[in-house]
Design a protein around this motif. Structure first.
Motif, PDB file in Angstrom:
ATOM      1  N   TYR A  46      59.529 -18.468   9.295  1.00  0.00           N
ATOM      2  CA  TYR A  46      58.506 -19.240  10.015  1.00  0.00           C
ATOM      3  C   TYR A  46      58.259 -18.647  11.397  1.00  0.00           C
ATOM      4  O   TYR A  46      57.115 -18.540  11.843  1.00  0.00           O
ATOM      5  CB  TYR A  46      58.920 -20.699  10.161  1.00  0.00           C
ATOM      6  N   MET A  47      59.326 -18.250  12.071  1.00  0.00           N
ATOM      7  CA  MET A  47      59.170 -17.676  13.409  1.00  0.00           C
ATOM      8  C   MET A  47      58.413 -16.349  13.343  1.00  0.00           C
ATOM      9  O   MET A  47      57.534 -16.084  14.162  1.00  0.00           O
ATOM     10  CB  MET A  47      60.541 -17.490  14.064  1.00  0.00           C
ATOM     11  N   ALA A  48      58.755 -15.512  12.370  1.00  0.00           N
ATOM     12  CA  ALA A  48      58.074 -14.228  12.229  1.00  0.00           C
ATOM     13  C   ALA A  48      56.601 -14.433  11.893  1.00  0.00           C
ATOM     14  O   ALA A  48      55.735 -13.710  12.408  1.00  0.00           O
ATOM     15  CB  ALA A  48      58.750 -13.393  11.146  1.00  0.00           C
ATOM     16  N   THR A  49      56.307 -15.421  11.061  1.00  0.00           N
ATOM     17  CA  THR A  49      54.918 -15.707  10.717  1.00  0.00           C
ATOM     18  C   THR A  49      54.138 -16.131  11.959  1.00  0.00           C
ATOM     19  O   THR A  49      52.985 -15.726  12.145  1.00  0.00           O
ATOM     20  CB  THR A  49      54.841 -16.804   9.638  1.00  0.00           C
ATOM     21  N   GLY A  50      54.761 -16.930  12.817  1.00  0.00           N
ATOM     22  CA  GLY A  50      54.106 -17.347  14.053  1.00  0.00           C
ATOM     23  C   GLY A  50      53.800 -16.178  14.963  1.00  0.00           C
ATOM     24  O   GLY A  50      52.715 -16.092  15.543  1.00  0.00           O
ATOM     25  N   VAL A  51      54.740 -15.262  15.075  1.00  0.00           N
ATOM     26  CA  VAL A  51      54.541 -14.077  15.924  1.00  0.00           C
ATOM     27  C   VAL A  51      53.443 -13.185  15.344  1.00  0.00           C
ATOM     28  O   VAL A  51      52.566 -12.709  16.073  1.00  0.00           O
ATOM     29  CB  VAL A  51      55.861 -13.293  16.078  1.00  0.00           C
ATOM     30  N   ILE A  52      53.462 -12.971  14.037  1.00  0.00           N
ATOM     31  CA  ILE A  52      52.430 -12.146  13.403  1.00  0.00           C
ATOM     32  C   ILE A  52      51.058 -12.793  13.569  1.00  0.00           C
ATOM     33  O   ILE A  52      50.078 -12.110  13.873  1.00  0.00           O
ATOM     34  CB  ILE A  52      52.757 -11.924  11.911  1.00  0.00           C
ATOM     35  N   SER A  53      50.991 -14.103  13.392  1.00  0.00           N
ATOM     36  CA  SER A  53      49.711 -14.804  13.550  1.00  0.00           C
ATOM     37  C   SER A  53      49.176 -14.649  14.971  1.00  0.00           C
ATOM     38  O   SER A  53      47.983 -14.377  15.172  1.00  0.00           O
ATOM     39  CB  SER A  53      49.871 -16.288  13.226  1.00  0.00           C
TER      40      SER A  53
END
Length: 136
Positions: free
Chosen positions: A94-101
């Motif tokens: 979830y954290m990585a998805t937030g950063v990528i977004s």
């Protein structure tokens, strides 16, 4: 005392569809960037594996519709340590998805505003959210 207002089936479906589609598009873009014209083979393999697990996913969502479904399923089928590791990996995802977004949003914005410095703006946004987490 008033009844709690719930989302309609259309809005709930739109939110879920957006979540699933955005994840698929992230993976597609990353795969195409790494393997080029043969990305469709990798994506087809992933789709095949997901197809094989469709009944398990349907059961998990039907029985455990609340957050933490993966943890609850693993807790009921494996040890607590395995379930905890899976939960930690889910949180990291979830954290990585937030950063990528956030990064992709800034790159899109840079196409509109060429003078925008993506890294500096990302650091500003993350610092602002970090500080706001302590204020609340």
């Amino acid at each position: 005392m008033s009844a709690q207002k719930k989302l309609s089936i259309w809005f709930a479906t739109a939110i879920c569809g957006n979540d699933i589609t955005s994840s698929c598009l992230y993976v597609s873009a990353l795969t195409i960037g790494m393997v080029g014209q043969y990305a469709w083979i990798s994506l087809l393999m992933v789709a095949g594996v997901l197809f094989l697990f469709r009944r398990i996913y349907g059961e998990v969502v039907g029985v455990l519709p609340l957050n933490g479904g993966a943890y609850n399923v693993l807790l009921n089928t494996t040890s607590k340590s395995h379930a905890s590791v899976a939960t930690c990996l889910t949180i990291l995802s979830y954290m990585a998805t937030g950063v990528i977004s956030a990064s992709e949003a800034m790159h899109y914005l840079q196409q509109i505003i060429p003078s925008l410095h993506v890294i500096i703006k990302l650091q500003h946004i993350f610092f602002k959210h970090f500080v706001s987490g302590f204020i609340k």
